[in-house]
Structures are given as structure tokens and as C-alpha cells.
Design an enzyme around this catalytic site. Structure first.
Site, PDB file in Angstrom:
ATOM      1  N   ASP A   1     -28.108  80.180  47.810  1.00  0.00           N
ATOM      2  CA  ASP A   1     -26.764  79.635  48.046  1.00  0.00           C
ATOM      3  C   ASP A   1     -26.812  78.130  48.306  1.00  0.00           C
ATOM      4  OD1 ASP A   1     -24.153  80.692  47.824  1.00  0.00           O
ATOM      5  OD2 ASP A   1     -23.792  80.231  49.923  1.00  0.00           O
TER       6      ASP A   1
ATOM      7  N   GLU B   1     -21.734  71.387  55.249  1.00  0.00           N
ATOM      8  CA  GLU B   1     -22.263  72.685  54.820  1.00  0.00           C
ATOM      9  C   GLU B   1     -23.712  72.545  54.333  1.00  0.00           C
ATOM     10  OE1 GLU B   1     -19.308  75.264  53.308  1.00  0.00           O
ATOM     11  OE2 GLU B   1     -20.637  75.989  51.729  1.00  0.00           O
TER      12      GLU B   1
ATOM     13  N   GLU C   1     -13.901  80.099  47.311  1.00  0.00           N
ATOM     14  CA  GLU C   1     -13.861  79.955  48.782  1.00  0.00           C
ATOM     15  C   GLU C   1     -13.347  81.247  49.431  1.00  0.00           C
ATOM     16  OE1 GLU C   1     -15.634  77.680  49.636  1.00  0.00           O
ATOM     17  OE2 GLU C   1     -14.691  75.719  49.827  1.00  0.00           O
TER      18      GLU C   1
ATOM     19  N   GLU D   1     -19.775  86.553  41.332  1.00  0.00           N
ATOM     20  CA  GLU D   1     -19.988  86.737  42.780  1.00  0.00           C
ATOM     21  C   GLU D   1     -20.734  88.056  43.045  1.00  0.00           C
ATOM     22  OE1 GLU D   1     -19.506  84.900  45.495  1.00  0.00           O
ATOM     23  OE2 GLU D   1     -18.499  83.206  44.575  1.00  0.00           O
TER      24      GLU D   1
END
Ligand SMILES: Cc1ncc(CN)c(N)n1
Length: 232
Positions: free
Chosen positions: A58, A99, A151, A221
């Protein structure tokens, strides 16, 4: 009359296209936000190797996500009918600096060396989709809807892991809070409002293109969670 799934465009407007699509594609949405990996975080049974794999992959994804969000900002500047969109998207770009720093801290905590991470196939494909969406020929409506979806699935997934009745491992609570918190939910709602406003005014062709892209994002995803679990 302009009909969509038995509803007129007028009826569609009342609840918003995003809500209509979320209902129509509930199974696929749930396939992402209630993926076995998410459920294993929620019930505390997660294999830490999967978490570490997710973390490393990620990190690479988020690095590719930055230029994608910057490209959405450019499209907003060129195409948006509302000046307020830019501030919301700019806030998104800015928070990604934080982040990335979080991923680096978290990786060092878990002994994951980010400089040695090799992108896995599912990650490469997903980053490829992001890159294709950066193309200037891709319109703002498609891009902002993709941004919202990317998101929102994390928001829904991680919020589920810390809802009442959940038992996430204490050492993963901070990760869950990062995307599952209220402020992030509000930010996702702002993106959803922009996407809905654009979709309300979109042509049938734009609507179709956006819906196809949304399904594509959701499939990537699922593949990303599968990859983290070592199933791909
Ligand atoms: C794969 C994936 N999807 C979504 C997010 C949330 N930006 C993320 N960090 N990584």
C-alpha cells in the site's frame, strides 16, 4: 423518457447517482469493504504477515496515488463548475504527505524495509489503472468519482473494523483509525457530493463510462486485498 434501472433521471437525482450505484452494486462493494482480510482485522484473527504485506504494497500504491490526485486537481481547475472543489481536492493532496510519513513510521515499527518492496502484480495493475485515469482525455467526472471510490472503500472497510462489537488487534487500532475516523468520513462525503453533483449533470455516455470505471476500481480493490492475503 430517459430511464435508468426503472427510474427516471429525475428520481435518480433525489438520492444521488452514487447512492443508486452503491445499492445496485452492493455485492461488489461488500466484496471490498467486507473482504475476509477486513473481517480478520475486525475479529482480531489477522495473520500479521498479511498485514505487513498490505503495508508494504500500500505504501507503493499511495506513492502512485499522489500524482493521480494531483491530476484530479488539474481537471478540477480546468473543468469544475464550482471553485470549492479545488480546496477539497487540495486538502486531499496535502494529507497524502502525512500518509506517506505514516507508512514509513509504521513500516519501521514492523521491521518492513520499504526500499526493498517489489510491487506485486495486482498492485502494478491497479497503479496502471490510476495512470490511465491521469490521461487528460479522461474527464473530471470519471476522475473525481474514481477518487471518491478509492478513498471511500478504505473509509468503510476500516470503520467496520472499529465499530461496536469489533475486536481488532490493539497494535492495528491506529491503522484502522487512520481511515475509519469521523473526519475522514466527512472528507469522503465531500468527495461524494462533488461526484454526485457532476453525475447529475452528466450525459448518458459519461454516466456509462463512470459506472464502468467504478466497477473496475472495485475489482482492483478486491484483488489488492487478495494479494495482501497471499491469494494471488
Ligand atoms: C489499495 C488502496 N485503496 C485505497 C486507499 C485509500 N487511499 C489506499 N491507500 N490503498
Amino acid at each position: 423518457m430517459d430511464k435508468m434501472e426503472g427510474k427516471t433521471r429525475g428520481e435518480e437525482r433525489k438520492i444521488g447517482v452514487i447512492e443508486t450505484w452503491s445499492r445496485k452494486h452492493r455485492l461488489l462493494f461488500d466484496g471490498v469493504t467486507r473482504h475476509p482480510l477486513v473481517l480478520s482485522i475486525r475479529d482480531g484473527s489477522i495473520n500479521i504477515a498479511s498485514f505487513k504485506k498490505w503495508l508494504a504494497q500500500d505504501y507503493l500504491f499511495v506513492r502512485a496515488f499522489v500524482p493521480f490526485v494531483a491530476s484530479v486537481l488539474i481537471k478540477a481547475w480546468k473543468e469544475s463548475d464550482e471553485s470549492g472543489d479545488m480546496e477539497i481536492i487540495l486538502g486531499g493532496v496535502a494529507s497524502l504527505e502525512n500518509e506517506i510519513a505514516w507508512f514509513k513510521r509504521e513500516a519501521s515499527k514492523w521491521g518492513v524495509s520499504l526500499s526493498e518492496v517489489v510491487p506485486q502484480q495486482a498492485n502494478k495493475k491497479y497503479c496502471g489503472l490510476l495512470e490511465s485515469l491521469m490521461n487528460p482525455e479522461v474527464g473530471y467526472t470519471v476522475a473525481i468519482t474514481a477518487f471518491w471510490a478509492i478513498e471511500a472503500v478504505y473509509q468503510e472497510s476500516f470503520a467496520h473494523c472499529i465499530e461496536e462489537g469489533s475486536k481488532p488487534p490493539p497494535e492495528l487500532k491506529e491503522t484502522c483509525e487512520r481511515w475509519g475516523n469521523e473526519a475522514f468520513a466527512k472528507y469522503c462525503q465531500s468527495l461524494q457530493n462533488i461526484a454526485n453533483r457532476r453525475l447529475q449533470k452528466a450525459s448518458d455516455e459519461e454516466l456509462k463510462k463512470t459506472e464502468v470505471m467504478l466497477l473496475n476500481v472495485l475489482e482492483h480493490e478486491v484483488d489488492f486485498w487478495n494479494m495482501s492475503q497471499g491469494n494471488v
